[in-house]
Design a protein around this motif. Sequence first.
Motif, PDB file in Angstrom:
ATOM      1  N   LEU A 215       0.691  -1.155   0.057  1.00 55.14           N
ATOM      2  CA  LEU A 215      -0.029   0.096  -0.058  1.00 55.14           C
ATOM      3  C   LEU A 215       0.852   1.228  -0.067  1.00 55.14           C
ATOM      4  O   LEU A 215       0.392   2.255  -0.680  1.00 55.14           O
ATOM      5  N   LYS A 216       1.791   1.038   0.613  1.00 55.17           N
ATOM      6  CA  LYS A 216       2.769   2.409   0.964  1.00 55.17           C
ATOM      7  C   LYS A 216       3.653   2.710  -0.383  1.00 55.17           C
ATOM      8  O   LYS A 216       3.958   3.647  -0.953  1.00 55.17           O
ATOM      9  N   SER A 221       4.034   5.924  -5.164  1.00 52.68           N
ATOM     10  CA  SER A 221       4.038   6.041  -6.598  1.00 52.68           C
ATOM     11  C   SER A 221       2.843   6.792  -7.283  1.00 52.68           C
ATOM     12  O   SER A 221       3.084   7.641  -8.144  1.00 52.68           O
ATOM     13  N   ILE A 222       1.608   6.530  -6.939  1.00 49.16           N
ATOM     14  CA  ILE A 222       0.591   7.040  -7.494  1.00 49.16           C
ATOM     15  C   ILE A 222       0.348   8.267  -6.932  1.00 49.16           C
ATOM     16  O   ILE A 222      -0.527   9.216  -7.571  1.00 49.16           O
ATOM     17  N   LYS A 223       0.549   8.555  -5.775  1.00 50.68           N
ATOM     18  CA  LYS A 223       0.564   9.817  -4.890  1.00 50.68           C
ATOM     19  C   LYS A 223      -0.903  10.370  -5.128  1.00 50.68           C
ATOM     20  O   LYS A 223      -1.380  11.258  -5.041  1.00 50.68           O
ATOM     21  N   GLY A 224      -1.966   9.147  -4.726  1.00 48.01           N
ATOM     22  CA  GLY A 224      -3.288   9.475  -4.444  1.00 48.01           C
ATOM     23  C   GLY A 224      -4.151   9.796  -5.573  1.00 48.01           C
ATOM     24  O   GLY A 224      -5.301  10.201  -5.375  1.00 48.01           O
ATOM     25  N   PRO A 245       4.512  -3.566 -10.106  1.00 46.58           N
ATOM     26  CA  PRO A 245       5.685  -2.774  -9.576  1.00 46.58           C
ATOM     27  C   PRO A 245       6.672  -2.415 -10.832  1.00 46.58           C
ATOM     28  O   PRO A 245       7.372  -1.250 -10.510  1.00 46.58           O
ATOM     29  N   HIS A 246       6.701  -2.796 -11.963  1.00 45.84           N
ATOM     30  CA  HIS A 246       7.569  -2.529 -12.989  1.00 45.84           C
ATOM     31  C   HIS A 246       7.372  -1.303 -13.847  1.00 45.84           C
ATOM     32  O   HIS A 246       8.016  -0.573 -14.533  1.00 45.84           O
ATOM     33  N   LYS A 250       6.683   5.438 -14.972  1.00 48.21           N
ATOM     34  CA  LYS A 250       5.951   6.363 -15.878  1.00 48.21           C
ATOM     35  C   LYS A 250       5.178   7.373 -15.406  1.00 48.21           C
ATOM     36  O   LYS A 250       4.953   7.491 -14.429  1.00 48.21           O
ATOM     37  N   SER A 251       5.000   8.314 -16.494  1.00 46.86           N
ATOM     38  CA  SER A 251       4.026   9.518 -16.070  1.00 46.86           C
ATOM     39  C   SER A 251       2.771   8.844 -15.595  1.00 46.86           C
ATOM     40  O   SER A 251       2.456   7.812 -15.931  1.00 46.86           O
ATOM     41  N   ARG A 252       1.949   9.625 -14.984  1.00 45.46           N
ATOM     42  CA  ARG A 252       0.633   9.169 -14.668  1.00 45.46           C
ATOM     43  C   ARG A 252      -0.224   8.842 -15.692  1.00 45.46           C
ATOM     44  O   ARG A 252      -0.837   7.657 -15.659  1.00 45.46           O
ATOM     45  N   ILE A 253      -0.331   9.320 -16.791  1.00 44.86           N
ATOM     46  CA  ILE A 253      -1.230   9.213 -17.859  1.00 44.86           C
ATOM     47  C   ILE A 253      -0.642   8.032 -18.541  1.00 44.86           C
ATOM     48  O   ILE A 253      -1.407   6.900 -18.846  1.00 44.86           O
ATOM     49  N   ALA A 254       0.592   7.963 -18.782  1.00 45.89           N
ATOM     50  CA  ALA A 254       1.454   6.553 -19.412  1.00 45.89           C
ATOM     51  C   ALA A 254       1.109   5.429 -18.589  1.00 45.89           C
ATOM     52  O   ALA A 254       0.857   4.440 -18.972  1.00 45.89           O
ATOM     53  N   LEU A 255       1.269   5.792 -17.062  1.00 40.87           N
ATOM     54  CA  LEU A 255       0.968   4.692 -16.150  1.00 40.87           C
ATOM     55  C   LEU A 255      -0.434   4.016 -16.366  1.00 40.87           C
ATOM     56  O   LEU A 255      -0.525   2.842 -16.387  1.00 40.87           O
TER      57      LEU A 255
END
Length: 436
Positions: A215-216, A221-224, A245-246, A250-255
Motif C-alpha cells: 500500500l505504501k 508512486s501514485i500519490k493518491g 511494480p515495474h 512512467k508518467s501518470r497518464i502513461a501509467l
Amino acid sequence: MENDVMLEKLQIPRFGERIIQRNRLLQKMLSYHEKTATCIVAPAGYGKTVLAQQFVRNTGLPCLWYQLDSTDNDSGQFFQYLTSGFALAIPGSQIEIPRFRLEEATSGNCFDRLLPQFIHELEQKAKDGFILVFDDFHFINEPEILNFMEAFLKGLPSGCHTVLICRYLPDLPLSRLREQDRILDISRDELAFSLEETKALLCTGKGLSCTDSILKNIDRSIKGWPLGLFAILLAFEHAHPQQFPHTFYKSRIALFHSFFRDVYENLPQKIQNFLKNTSVLEYLTPKACDFLLGTNDAADILSDLHRKDFFIAFNDGHGGVSYRLHAVFREFLLSLVDNPREIFVKAGNYFEGINSPKQAVQFYYSADRPDLMEKAARKAVIPVLSQGKIKTVKRWLHYLEEKHCLNSPELIFAQDTVLSAGSSEFQKRIEHAICL
C-alpha cells in the motif's frame, strides 16, 4: 431540430458499485450554506465529478447539472442548455430564450435579458435551496458566457449554490466573492486519496489483499491519483498483478494507459472490439452502438460494463440510459482504432438517420469529410442560426471554406448572416442564394 438539446448533458451521472464515499471532503462541502460557489479544480482523473455527485446526493436539493464540452463555448448553445436545464430541474419554470434575429448576430446582449429571468425563477421557485453544477467548466472562454456567470454568481439568491468543476479555472472574475469569503475551493491535493482511502478502494470486494508495504509503495508512486488507483484495481482483477511494480517509473497518464492496456488485452475479443469501435461516441446508447457494430446486444454489454465501472451512466431524458467513458479511458481506446475516420463517418450516418444533422456535422468534421459535412450542415445550419449559435456556425463555415458553400443557399445565407452582414457583398450573395 427546433430544440436539439442532448438531454444526457443535463442529467446527474450515475457511477458503478465501487465508488468510495469522500467523507472528509463532503464535510467541507456541506458547509456551503454561507457560500455562493464551490470550485473543484484539478487535472483529469482526480474524481471531481464523483465528489460533486456525492455532494448533490447528500444535500437532497433539486439540481441543475450541466455537462459542458467544447461545443458549449458558444453563447447561443450555452443559454439554450441552461434554459432547458431550468425547465427540467424546476417544475413550472418558464424561462424563454430570445429568438435570434439577423440584426443581433454580434450584439452580445442575450444574457442581459436572460439573467433577471434565471434569478427570478430561483427566488420564486427554489426557496428551499437549489444546486447548479457546471461540469468541465474549463471549456468556457467565451467572454459573453463568462460575463454572464460573473453576474449570475453575484446575484445568486440565498440557499442556492453553484459548483464549478474544471481542470483549470477560466478567466472568471471571482476576487470580490473571495474577499467576501463566498467561494469554497477544493484543490488537487485535497482530492488525492489518503492512504486510508487507497486501502478502502483496493482492499475491498474483488480487490487486493494488500500488505502495508504494498500500500505504501502504491501510495508513494501514485500519490493518491484516483484514476491511477482505479486502473490498478482493474489491472489486478483482469490482468496480471505481478506486472504493476515495474511500471511505476512512467508518467501518470502513461501509467494509466499501461495498466488499462493490461486490462484491455485480457478482456474477451468481443468486448475489446466493442470498447474500441464505440469510443468515437461521447455518449453511448444501445441503438448507436448496435448501428456502428452491426449487432443487437449493445444494451446488455453496456449495462454489464457499467456494473464493472467502465462507464458513467446518465438517464437520456426519454426513459433510457446513455453511457460515457472517462476522458482518459476514451483517449486510450481511440488510440487503438485502426481506421477512426471510417467509424466517424458511420457515426455521422447514424445521426443523420435519426434526424440529428447537427451531431452528424461534428462526426463528419472529425472524419475530415467536408463533402458529407456540407450535406448535413445544409439541414442543420438554419435551425442552429435561429438558436443564436453563431460561434458554432462560424466554425463550420471556416472548415468548409468557400468551395463547399457556393452551391448551397442555406450555407450562403449563413455566410452572409455571420460573416458579411452589412458589407457591400451582402445583397449580391443573397441574390445568388435566391437563384439557387
